[in-house]
Design an enzyme around this catalytic site. Structure first.
Site, PDB file in Angstrom:
ATOM      1  N   GLY A  16      -3.620   1.184  -3.619  1.00 48.23           N
ATOM      2  CA  GLY A  16      -2.246   1.460  -3.215  1.00 48.23           C
ATOM      3  C   GLY A  16      -1.998   2.916  -3.526  1.00 48.23           C
ATOM      4  O   GLY A  16      -2.733   3.784  -3.076  1.00 48.23           O
ATOM      5  N   GLU A  17      -1.023   3.169  -4.353  1.00 45.20           N
ATOM      6  CA  GLU A  17      -0.716   4.548  -4.761  1.00 45.20           C
ATOM      7  C   GLU A  17      -0.577   4.540  -6.276  1.00 45.20           C
ATOM      8  O   GLU A  17       0.351   3.926  -6.819  1.00 45.20           O
ATOM      9  CB  GLU A  17       0.566   5.007  -4.048  1.00 45.20           C
ATOM     10  CG  GLU A  17       1.015   6.383  -4.436  1.00 45.20           C
ATOM     11  CD  GLU A  17      -0.082   7.435  -4.330  1.00 45.20           C
ATOM     12  OE1 GLU A  17      -0.742   7.536  -3.284  1.00 45.20           O
ATOM     13  OE2 GLU A  17      -0.287   8.160  -5.322  1.00 45.20           O
ATOM     14  N   SER A  18      -1.500   5.220  -6.945  1.00 49.19           N
ATOM     15  CA  SER A  18      -1.564   5.115  -8.407  1.00 49.19           C
ATOM     16  C   SER A  18      -0.314   5.663  -9.089  1.00 49.19           C
ATOM     17  O   SER A  18       0.108   5.154 -10.136  1.00 49.19           O
ATOM     18  CB  SER A  18      -2.811   5.822  -8.941  1.00 49.19           C
ATOM     19  OG  SER A  18      -2.802   7.193  -8.586  1.00 49.19           O
ATOM     20  N   ARG A  68      -8.543  12.196  -8.256  1.00 57.36           N
ATOM     21  CA  ARG A  68      -7.768  11.559  -7.178  1.00 57.36           C
ATOM     22  C   ARG A  68      -8.054  12.219  -5.829  1.00 57.36           C
ATOM     23  O   ARG A  68      -8.235  13.433  -5.759  1.00 57.36           O
ATOM     24  CB  ARG A  68      -6.262  11.674  -7.443  1.00 57.36           C
ATOM     25  CG  ARG A  68      -5.758  10.762  -8.519  1.00 57.36           C
ATOM     26  CD  ARG A  68      -4.254  10.923  -8.696  1.00 57.36           C
ATOM     27  NE  ARG A  68      -3.506  10.444  -7.555  1.00 57.36           N
ATOM     28  CZ  ARG A  68      -2.424  11.044  -7.063  1.00 57.36           C
ATOM     29  NH1 ARG A  68      -1.969  12.157  -7.591  1.00 57.36           N
ATOM     30  NH2 ARG A  68      -1.808  10.524  -6.027  1.00 57.36           N
ATOM     31  N   GLU A  70     -11.917  -5.588  -0.730  1.00 60.71           N
ATOM     32  CA  GLU A  70     -10.992  -6.669  -0.361  1.00 60.71           C
ATOM     33  C   GLU A  70     -10.642  -6.661   1.127  1.00 60.71           C
ATOM     34  O   GLU A  70     -10.151  -7.650   1.635  1.00 60.71           O
ATOM     35  CB  GLU A  70      -9.709  -6.584  -1.209  1.00 60.71           C
ATOM     36  CG  GLU A  70      -8.764  -5.433  -0.892  1.00 60.71           C
ATOM     37  CD  GLU A  70      -9.203  -4.097  -1.463  1.00 60.71           C
ATOM     38  OE1 GLU A  70     -10.306  -4.010  -2.045  1.00 60.71           O
ATOM     39  OE2 GLU A  70      -8.439  -3.127  -1.308  1.00 60.71           O
ATOM     40  N   CYS A 107      -9.848   1.557  -6.099  1.00 61.78           N
ATOM     41  CA  CYS A 107      -9.204   2.774  -5.595  1.00 61.78           C
ATOM     42  C   CYS A 107      -8.056   3.225  -6.524  1.00 61.78           C
ATOM     43  O   CYS A 107      -8.333   3.742  -7.605  1.00 61.78           O
ATOM     44  CB  CYS A 107      -8.772   2.584  -4.156  1.00 61.78           C
ATOM     45  SG  CYS A 107      -8.527   4.148  -3.304  1.00 61.78           S
ATOM     46  N   ILE A 162     -10.417   4.869   1.383  1.00 56.97           N
ATOM     47  CA  ILE A 162      -9.123   5.318   1.934  1.00 56.97           C
ATOM     48  C   ILE A 162      -8.469   6.269   0.920  1.00 56.97           C
ATOM     49  O   ILE A 162      -8.052   5.830  -0.157  1.00 56.97           O
ATOM     50  CB  ILE A 162      -8.186   4.117   2.201  1.00 56.97           C
ATOM     51  CG1 ILE A 162      -8.861   3.075   3.112  1.00 56.97           C
ATOM     52  CG2 ILE A 162      -6.866   4.600   2.832  1.00 56.97           C
ATOM     53  CD1 ILE A 162      -8.128   1.748   3.195  1.00 56.97           C
ATOM     54  N   ARG A 163      -8.437   7.557   1.262  1.00 58.77           N
ATOM     55  CA  ARG A 163      -7.932   8.574   0.317  1.00 58.77           C
ATOM     56  C   ARG A 163      -8.434   8.280  -1.104  1.00 58.77           C
ATOM     57  O   ARG A 163      -7.677   8.231  -2.073  1.00 58.77           O
ATOM     58  CB  ARG A 163      -6.405   8.638   0.338  1.00 58.77           C
ATOM     59  CG  ARG A 163      -5.864   9.207   1.639  1.00 58.77           C
ATOM     60  CD  ARG A 163      -4.354   9.335   1.646  1.00 58.77           C
ATOM     61  NE  ARG A 163      -3.687   8.049   1.574  1.00 58.77           N
ATOM     62  CZ  ARG A 163      -3.599   7.184   2.579  1.00 58.77           C
ATOM     63  NH1 ARG A 163      -4.144   7.470   3.744  1.00 58.77           N
ATOM     64  NH2 ARG A 163      -2.996   6.038   2.439  1.00 58.77           N
ATOM     65  N   HIS A 187     -12.713  -0.196  -1.090  1.00 59.27           N
ATOM     66  CA  HIS A 187     -11.850  -1.376  -0.926  1.00 59.27           C
ATOM     67  C   HIS A 187     -12.636  -2.578  -0.420  1.00 59.27           C
ATOM     68  O   HIS A 187     -12.580  -2.886   0.782  1.00 59.27           O
ATOM     69  CB  HIS A 187     -10.751  -1.062   0.099  1.00 59.27           C
ATOM     70  CG  HIS A 187      -9.720  -0.106  -0.372  1.00 59.27           C
ATOM     71  ND1 HIS A 187      -8.582  -0.505  -1.020  1.00 59.27           N
ATOM     72  CD2 HIS A 187      -9.663   1.237  -0.301  1.00 59.27           C
ATOM     73  CE1 HIS A 187      -7.847   0.558  -1.315  1.00 59.27           C
ATOM     74  NE2 HIS A 187      -8.483   1.629  -0.891  1.00 59.27           N
TER      75      HIS A 187
HETATM   76  N1  GLN Z   1      -4.898   8.238  -3.303  1.00 56.09           N
HETATM   77  C1  GLN Z   1      -4.329   7.058  -3.884  1.00 56.09           C
HETATM   78  C2  GLN Z   1      -3.831   7.301  -5.309  1.00 56.09           C
HETATM   79  O1  GLN Z   1      -3.935   8.349  -5.842  1.00 56.09           O
HETATM   80  C3  GLN Z   1      -5.331   5.914  -3.894  1.00 56.09           C
HETATM   81  C4  GLN Z   1      -5.582   5.421  -2.499  1.00 56.09           C
HETATM   82  C5  GLN Z   1      -5.920   3.984  -2.388  1.00 56.09           C
HETATM   83  O2  GLN Z   1      -5.751   3.190  -3.324  1.00 56.09           O
HETATM   84  N2  GLN Z   1      -6.353   3.609  -1.225  1.00 56.09           N
HETATM   85  O3  GLN Z   1      -3.346   6.392  -5.881  1.00 56.09           O
END
Ligand code: GLN
Length: 207
Positions: free
Chosen positions: A49-51, A110, A186, A81, A143-144, A184
């Site tokens: 998600g987004e940390s 990150r 999942e 991630c 993903i990122r 990922h």
């Molecule tokens: N770039 C996101 C972060 O810093 C992580 C991306 C992801 O979980 N797919 O949290």
């Protein structure tokens, strides 16, 4: 034997996908949003998600300290991630006030994989996850994604990128009861990573 109860931290991110993968691996799954729910699980998945967002929500929901405590007490945890970032003792390119739960003696950078391209697939070299040279190949979706830039002596490298410009980069690690992947699993139908985590939780519960 009663089945293992594995929690999925359900504050933000791809919670449902992890729950489905764990269910497919035979675990009983529950969602964790409160300290009381954390207390009932044998293992915990920290989704992607987004940390920075998950960090803020962990603090707001008063889960950060209970989670640090349970992990210090040996709770098996798997972070994917953003979840990997949350389990890292040290991060690079975090926001100025970003905190982690910690536990893994690693430096995680990150967005390291995804500077040029947001999302890509890559083959992995991952014998410890059942994807060695003689096994069916494992393709990972990034993903990122962060990567692991430094590992402490107790950390086992579980997977590296096997081809392309990112070849050799660390994509999965384990230290004791903690496991993390930059990718990922999942969102694929390949459940080898989740199966491996369910086995870790089973061993910890039996011990
Ligand atoms: N770039 C996101 C972060 O810093 C992580 C991306 C992801 O979980 N797919 O949290």
């Amino acid at each position: 034997m009663t089945s293992l109860r594995i929690g999925v931290l359900a504050l933000q991110g791809d919670v449902r996908e992890h729950a489905a993968a764990l269910t497919a691996c035979g675990a009983e799954v529950s969602l964790v949003r409160r300290p009381g729910e954390l207390a009932t699980v044998d293992g915990l998945v920290l989704p992607g998600g987004e940390s920075t967002t998950i960090d803020k929500l962990l603090r707001r929901f008063e889960l950060m300290e209970p989670l640090r405590q349970r992990i210090a007490d040996g709770l098996p945890a798997y972070g994917s991630c953003a979840g990997m970032i949350l389990l890292a003792d040290r991060i690079a390119d975090g926001t100025h006030d970003q905190q982690t739960i910690g536990g893994l003696d690693v430096l995680v950078r990150r967005n390291a994989f995804g500077r040029q391209i947001d999302s890509f697939e890559e083959r992995l070299d991952a014998p410890a996850l059942g994807a060695g040279p003689d096994d069916p190949p494992m393709t990972a979706v990034f993903i990122r994604a962060p990567w692991v830039e430094e590992v402490g002596p107790a950390v086992e490298i579980l997977a590296t990128v096997s081809t392309g410009p990112k070849a050799g980069r660390i994509a999965a690690v384990r230290q004791g009861a903690l496991m993390a992947t930059a990718f990922h699993p999942e969102i694929s139908s390949d459940h080898r990573v989740h199966q491996s985590f369910v086995s870790m939780v089973g061993s910890a519960a039996a011990a």
